[in-house]
Design an enzyme around this catalytic site. Sequence first.
Site, PDB file in Angstrom:
ATOM      1  N   GLU A   1       0.863  -1.190   0.000  1.00  0.00           N
ATOM      2  CA  GLU A   1       0.000   0.000   0.000  1.00  0.00           C
ATOM      3  C   GLU A   1       0.892   1.230   0.000  1.00  0.00           C
ATOM      4  O   GLU A   1       1.749   1.379   0.872  1.00  0.00           O
ATOM      5  CB  GLU A   1      -0.927  -0.028   1.208  1.00  0.00           C
ATOM      6  CG  GLU A   1      -1.978  -1.123   1.102  1.00  0.00           C
ATOM      7  CD  GLU A   1      -2.726  -1.084  -0.228  1.00  0.00           C
ATOM      8  OE1 GLU A   1      -3.311  -0.040  -0.558  1.00  0.00           O
ATOM      9  OE2 GLU A   1      -2.701  -2.090  -0.961  1.00  0.00           O
TER      10      GLU A   1
ATOM     11  N   CYS B   1      -1.778   9.232   3.795  1.00  0.00           N
ATOM     12  CA  CYS B   1      -1.841   8.814   2.392  1.00  0.00           C
ATOM     13  C   CYS B   1      -3.148   9.296   1.776  1.00  0.00           C
ATOM     14  O   CYS B   1      -3.232   9.520   0.581  1.00  0.00           O
ATOM     15  CB  CYS B   1      -1.716   7.307   2.287  1.00  0.00           C
ATOM     16  SG  CYS B   1      -2.906   6.456   3.291  1.00  0.00           S
TER      17      CYS B   1
HETATM   18  P1  NAD Z   1       8.767   4.773   3.631  1.00  0.00           P
HETATM   19  O1  NAD Z   1       8.484   4.071   2.346  1.00  0.00           O
HETATM   20  O2  NAD Z   1       9.911   5.692   3.676  1.00  0.00           O
HETATM   21  O3  NAD Z   1       9.018   3.684   4.791  1.00  0.00           O
HETATM   22  C1  NAD Z   1       8.062   2.680   5.065  1.00  0.00           C
HETATM   23  C2  NAD Z   1       8.767   1.496   5.696  1.00  0.00           C
HETATM   24  O4  NAD Z   1       9.640   0.899   4.748  1.00  0.00           O
HETATM   25  C3  NAD Z   1       9.613   1.847   6.906  1.00  0.00           C
HETATM   26  O5  NAD Z   1       9.412   0.865   7.913  1.00  0.00           O
HETATM   27  C4  NAD Z   1      11.032   1.759   6.362  1.00  0.00           C
HETATM   28  O6  NAD Z   1      11.982   1.427   7.345  1.00  0.00           O
HETATM   29  C5  NAD Z   1      10.899   0.649   5.358  1.00  0.00           C
HETATM   30  N1  NAD Z   1      11.908   0.599   4.292  1.00  0.00           N
HETATM   31  C6  NAD Z   1      12.568   1.650   3.736  1.00  0.00           C
HETATM   32  N2  NAD Z   1      13.369   1.182   2.736  1.00  0.00           N
HETATM   33  C7  NAD Z   1      13.205  -0.163   2.675  1.00  0.00           C
HETATM   34  C8  NAD Z   1      13.738  -1.187   1.841  1.00  0.00           C
HETATM   35  N3  NAD Z   1      14.613  -0.906   0.862  1.00  0.00           N
HETATM   36  N4  NAD Z   1      13.342  -2.453   2.044  1.00  0.00           N
HETATM   37  C9  NAD Z   1      12.455  -2.751   3.008  1.00  0.00           C
HETATM   38  N5  NAD Z   1      11.907  -1.815   3.832  1.00  0.00           N
HETATM   39  C10 NAD Z   1      12.270  -0.533   3.648  1.00  0.00           C
HETATM   40  O7  NAD Z   1       7.400   5.484   4.055  1.00  0.00           O
HETATM   41  P2  NAD Z   1       7.103   6.384   5.339  1.00  0.00           P
HETATM   42  O8  NAD Z   1       7.797   7.686   5.185  1.00  0.00           O
HETATM   43  O9  NAD Z   1       7.308   5.597   6.579  1.00  0.00           O
HETATM   44  O10 NAD Z   1       5.526   6.586   5.193  1.00  0.00           O
HETATM   45  C11 NAD Z   1       4.950   7.552   4.377  1.00  0.00           C
HETATM   46  C12 NAD Z   1       4.418   6.943   3.096  1.00  0.00           C
HETATM   47  O11 NAD Z   1       3.477   5.913   3.402  1.00  0.00           O
HETATM   48  C13 NAD Z   1       3.638   7.943   2.243  1.00  0.00           C
HETATM   49  O12 NAD Z   1       4.002   7.782   0.891  1.00  0.00           O
HETATM   50  C14 NAD Z   1       2.186   7.533   2.465  1.00  0.00           C
HETATM   51  O13 NAD Z   1       1.315   7.908   1.435  1.00  0.00           O
HETATM   52  C15 NAD Z   1       2.310   6.061   2.605  1.00  0.00           C
HETATM   53  N6  NAD Z   1       1.155   5.479   3.290  1.00  0.00           N
HETATM   54  C16 NAD Z   1       0.269   4.740   2.557  1.00  0.00           C
HETATM   55  C17 NAD Z   1      -0.865   4.213   3.159  1.00  0.00           C
HETATM   56  C18 NAD Z   1      -1.858   3.397   2.378  1.00  0.00           C
HETATM   57  O14 NAD Z   1      -2.690   2.730   2.981  1.00  0.00           O
HETATM   58  N7  NAD Z   1      -1.805   3.423   1.059  1.00  0.00           N
HETATM   59  C19 NAD Z   1      -1.076   4.428   4.521  1.00  0.00           C
HETATM   60  C20 NAD Z   1      -0.142   5.169   5.244  1.00  0.00           C
HETATM   61  C21 NAD Z   1       0.976   5.693   4.610  1.00  0.00           C
END
Ligand code: NAD
Length: 519
Positions: A287, A321
């Site tokens: 997501e 999001c």
């Molecule tokens: P992010 O993608 O930076 O990080 C999310 C997670 O991924 C963290 O736990 C991070 O440590 C991990 N991560 C980072 N690089 C990785 C890799 N290479 N491999 C595996 N894991 C990795 O996102 P964020 O800043 O934590 O959250 C904000 C984003 O989340 C926004 O884009 C928002 O729209 C989205 N979001 C989407 C929903 C939805 O339901 N669609 C809900 C909430 C947030």
Amino acid sequence: MLPPYRNEPFTDFSKPENEAAFRAALDQVKAEIGRHYPIVIGDEQISLDDTFPSLNPSRPAEILATFSKGAVEHGEKAITTAAQAFKSWQYVPVADRARYLLRAAAEMRRRKHEFSATMVLEVGKSWAEADADTAEAIDFMEYYARQAVRLADSSHLLYPNAGEQLGLYYIPLGVGIVIPPWNFPLAIPTGMMVAALVAGNTVILKPAEPSPWIAWKLCQLFWDLGLPPGVLNFVSGPGRTTGAHMVAHPQTRFIAFTGSREVGINIFEQASKVPPGQIWLKRTILEMGGKDAVVVDETADLEAAAQGIVVSAFGFQGQKCSAGSRAIITGTVYDEVAERVVDLSRKLQLGAPDLGRDIDMGPVVNLDSMQKIMSYVEVGTQEGELLLGGSPVETADNGYFIPPTIFGDVPSNARIAQEEIFGPVLAMIRASDYDDALAIANGTEYGLTGALFSQDRARLERARHEFHVGNLYLNRKCTGALVGVHPFGGFNMSGTDSKTGGPDYLLLYSQAKSVAERL
Ligand code: NAD
């Protein structure tokens, strides 16, 4: 027999007893500041010298807690441990697995304000936003517990075949890596984690770097209920290395991720590789981001529309999001709506949210976020007319405060109208008519939420078909999906449309086994 599912009610903080209880919870959580929390793998707690802090974004010098910086070897060990635990957890009857969720929900309900207060401090949520996050976490547990029992034996859905006894059983997948974001730091990890567990999988939770404290409290709730060791493991550490290693591991069966488009795509690509020794194709539940629009036409209730725009754009500082980061308004009412949106936004109270229930907007989550948002504000000044905000608010504690920032007359193809900013920045876009508004709304690579304010029945009906988003709201804000009521997930670059809090969600954590016995 369980009582029917109902959403957890939100707390009314205008009642003095609720306000007092929340202040007490804040004091209780503040008394816990400064502890170290280990990695937990099976029944082993691992504290490393290499640590990272969880900071209060309202006062970044305040270190709330420290966490061990798990490395590749910890991910490796957690996966082996979870694989071992899967051997027995998969056969625990679904009713028993569901009971863990129901007991955890009851306990979280009792300690509701403690969980919410932790989020006020760790990610800067207002009281109301934190309360809604905790309510959603409780809802996920109550809802998926019921769904798991319903789904597990689906034999009654089959048509009979003479001379055979038939069965259709949803069985678990194996070891899952749960990778949440920081913005719903309780609800989202709870939802992904409990869906995996109740379906019979074992889990490694790798919390987001800015919000490990609340994630640890969530896991502790489950460990304290006597969850067998190895069923739920907690590996704090960098996503880029430790998280990525677990994604690529051959014993990983599935990845449940919520986060940015960029990281989601990376996980999608990595998980599609089949390293030696891997005997399945990994499943990914991804997501991702949004660039959500609130559309207003000339027939709309303009006051309701302006209020809907403001709440959608600036709730939790726009760090959702589902945030309505674009307001698309038809020409004849554009100026009136824009003026009202600016007026309402100017009245929002900005401040450290632990100070009181009147704070509408807290800080953005960290310095990286603040810099990224401010770089978009810079871009916005080239692309539109700055109507409100635009500069960080300086505080004595150097908190990461950005006021509501609104750009008017933004072209629909501008960067601030196309790219997810994930902060309190609203692009207002003038549309020539309803056709144009709908085309602009659909004109990004995302497709998560959207709202239309209109009194025109034909237009509302058209939006049902043509407004291409996973969650469409008519004559209301575009945030605030409720579990079991508004199944949530988006199209296109917003992800795999997993529809969290919906009746199909647990299928993603399961595989169907069909059994036929000759009589
Ligand atoms: P992010 O993608 O930076 O990080 C999310 C997670 O991924 C963290 O736990 C991070 O440590 C991990 N991560 C980072 N690089 C990785 C890799 N290479 N491999 C595996 N894991 C990795 O996102 P964020 O800043 O934590 O959250 C904000 C984003 O989340 C926004 O884009 C928002 O729209 C989205 N979001 C989407 C929903 C939805 O339901 N669609 C809900 C909430 C947030």
